[in-house]
Enzyme design. Sequence first.
Site, PDB file in Angstrom:
ATOM      1  CB  ALA A  67       8.967 -14.891   2.119  1.00 29.53           C
ATOM      2  N   GLY A 112       6.978 -15.915   6.662  1.00 27.05           N
ATOM      3  CA  GLY A 112       7.502 -14.587   7.000  1.00 27.05           C
ATOM      4  C   GLY A 112       6.476 -13.722   7.721  1.00 27.05           C
ATOM      5  CD  GLU A 115      10.278 -16.419   9.555  1.00 22.47           C
ATOM      6  OE1 GLU A 115       9.876 -16.336   8.376  1.00 22.47           O
ATOM      7  OE2 GLU A 115      11.440 -16.755   9.861  1.00 22.47           O
ATOM      8  CD  GLU A 135       8.567 -20.405   6.465  1.00 23.67           C
ATOM      9  OE1 GLU A 135       7.832 -21.130   7.163  1.00 23.67           O
ATOM     10  OE2 GLU A 135       8.740 -19.191   6.692  1.00 23.67           O
TER      11      GLU A 135
HETATM   12  N1  COA Z   1       3.763 -15.514  -1.926  1.00 25.44           N
HETATM   13  C1  COA Z   1       3.316 -15.091  -3.116  1.00 25.44           C
HETATM   14  N2  COA Z   1       2.012 -15.078  -3.460  1.00 25.44           N
HETATM   15  C2  COA Z   1       1.144 -15.505  -2.520  1.00 25.44           C
HETATM   16  C3  COA Z   1       1.537 -15.963  -1.258  1.00 25.44           C
HETATM   17  C4  COA Z   1       2.917 -15.950  -0.962  1.00 25.44           C
HETATM   18  N3  COA Z   1       3.400 -16.345   0.224  1.00 25.44           N
HETATM   19  N4  COA Z   1       0.435 -16.334  -0.564  1.00 25.44           N
HETATM   20  C5  COA Z   1      -0.614 -16.108  -1.379  1.00 25.44           C
HETATM   21  N5  COA Z   1      -0.186 -15.620  -2.560  1.00 25.44           N
HETATM   22  C6  COA Z   1      -1.001 -15.230  -3.725  1.00 25.44           C
HETATM   23  C7  COA Z   1      -1.513 -16.438  -4.479  1.00 25.44           C
HETATM   24  O1  COA Z   1      -0.520 -16.932  -5.377  1.00 25.44           O
HETATM   25  C8  COA Z   1      -2.701 -15.847  -5.190  1.00 25.44           C
HETATM   26  O2  COA Z   1      -2.236 -15.075  -6.274  1.00 25.44           O
HETATM   27  P1  COA Z   1      -2.956 -15.187  -7.731  1.00 25.44           P
HETATM   28  O3  COA Z   1      -4.378 -14.729  -7.467  1.00 25.44           O
HETATM   29  O4  COA Z   1      -2.184 -14.247  -8.589  1.00 25.44           O
HETATM   30  O5  COA Z   1      -2.885 -16.619  -8.109  1.00 25.44           O
HETATM   31  C9  COA Z   1      -3.252 -14.865  -4.163  1.00 25.44           C
HETATM   32  O6  COA Z   1      -2.176 -14.575  -3.279  1.00 25.44           O
HETATM   33  C10 COA Z   1      -4.384 -15.425  -3.334  1.00 25.44           C
HETATM   34  O7  COA Z   1      -3.950 -16.626  -2.713  1.00 25.44           O
HETATM   35  P2  COA Z   1      -4.707 -18.036  -2.855  1.00 25.44           P
HETATM   36  O8  COA Z   1      -3.698 -19.121  -2.629  1.00 25.44           O
HETATM   37  O9  COA Z   1      -5.473 -18.084  -4.137  1.00 25.44           O
HETATM   38  O10 COA Z   1      -5.728 -17.932  -1.638  1.00 25.44           O
HETATM   39  P3  COA Z   1      -6.392 -19.150  -0.863  1.00 25.44           P
HETATM   40  O11 COA Z   1      -7.477 -18.567  -0.046  1.00 25.44           O
HETATM   41  O12 COA Z   1      -6.739 -20.247  -1.789  1.00 25.44           O
HETATM   42  O13 COA Z   1      -5.243 -19.708   0.126  1.00 25.44           O
HETATM   43  C11 COA Z   1      -3.418 -19.499   1.669  1.00 25.44           C
HETATM   44  C12 COA Z   1      -4.722 -18.896   1.134  1.00 25.44           C
HETATM   45  C13 COA Z   1      -2.790 -18.527   2.645  1.00 25.44           C
HETATM   46  C14 COA Z   1      -3.710 -20.839   2.374  1.00 25.44           C
HETATM   47  C15 COA Z   1      -2.468 -19.746   0.479  1.00 25.44           C
HETATM   48  O14 COA Z   1      -2.374 -18.562  -0.288  1.00 25.44           O
HETATM   49  C16 COA Z   1      -1.079 -20.143   0.859  1.00 25.44           C
HETATM   50  O15 COA Z   1      -0.860 -21.291   1.263  1.00 25.44           O
HETATM   51  N6  COA Z   1      -0.114 -19.228   0.709  1.00 25.44           N
HETATM   52  C17 COA Z   1       1.283 -19.512   0.930  1.00 25.44           C
HETATM   53  C18 COA Z   1       1.608 -19.637   2.381  1.00 25.44           C
HETATM   54  C19 COA Z   1       3.075 -19.978   2.562  1.00 25.44           C
HETATM   55  O16 COA Z   1       3.553 -21.027   2.190  1.00 25.44           O
HETATM   56  N7  COA Z   1       3.808 -19.049   3.157  1.00 25.44           N
HETATM   57  C20 COA Z   1       5.195 -19.210   3.442  1.00 25.44           C
HETATM   58  C21 COA Z   1       6.018 -18.641   2.356  1.00 25.44           C
HETATM   59  S1  COA Z   1       7.750 -18.768   2.734  1.00 25.44           S
END
Ligand code: COA
Length: 261
Positions: A67, A112, A115, A135
Amino acid sequence: MAFTTLLVEKRDDGIAVITVNRPDKLNALNAVVIGELDAAITELDLDQDVRALIVTGTGEKAFVAGADIAELSKATPIEARALALRGQRVFDRLERFRGPVIAAVNGFALGGGCELALACHVRIASEHARLGTPEVKLGLICGYGGTQRLPRLVGRGRALEILLSGEMVAADEAFRIGLVNRVVGKDALMGEAVSLLKKMLANAPLSLQYTIESVNAGLDMKLADAQDHEATLFGVLCSTADKAEGTSAFLEKRPAKFQGK
Ligand code: COA
């Protein structure tokens, strides 16, 4: 169908591909994506040319990274509850789609995104995919059905390990515990999803529809009630032209020609 956060492709083999398309945010699900998924599923469900769905994400890095955390960071309790209920309803509708739905998990499927994959009938992952429910690292829990679908799929112990640790599960481990059905190389992912769907779509359409209905409804019933429901669907299918065709074709040693009625 024109969307801002989804690509929807209707192929000529009865398969429609829904691609979540926010690559700059790793295809994170904001309210717009959820609304567009709702509209796309409604439209595709009404379109009798469409018999099966593939759900995937744009790019090679992410299926859906969760999400949208920026959106969640601002949500009030009332808004967050409404967001969760809406997402749950949309994912339920995907799960109840009348034909098979495959998640082609082409990268991170987190929160999400995991999910969303869980709401699909079958999950095929590319070998670099990673799934999980982080989460708890955000002070949240799953809100789109994950605490319910994950234990039903992999068992309570494995689900709680994933849900409580928030750690990602690599594709091979996801396969080992039954979280995904198959793992393939990234270039083979869509081909594998299409080829599995084609095998399914060669079968009688109403048999596919009623199988999905029986499995979905039955999981929420007592075994005796679920079996009774199954028997009713079995009986109803005996009124169809495709049952007459399927059984005759077997006895006449020829391939069946199904019409979906
Ligand atoms: N919501 C909003 N933005 C997200 C996102 C999410 N769930 N997951 C990634 N993004 C965005 C990042 O903020 C970043 O945006 P920016 O370039 O404007 O800063 C872009 O996507 C790229 O992500 P980034 O974190 O830089 O990539 P990464 O390769 O370093 O890491 C992940 C990849 C998937 C490990 C990391 O993005 C992450 O942990 N995301 C969240 C996962 C999460 O907690 N999901 C559950 C949400 S309820």
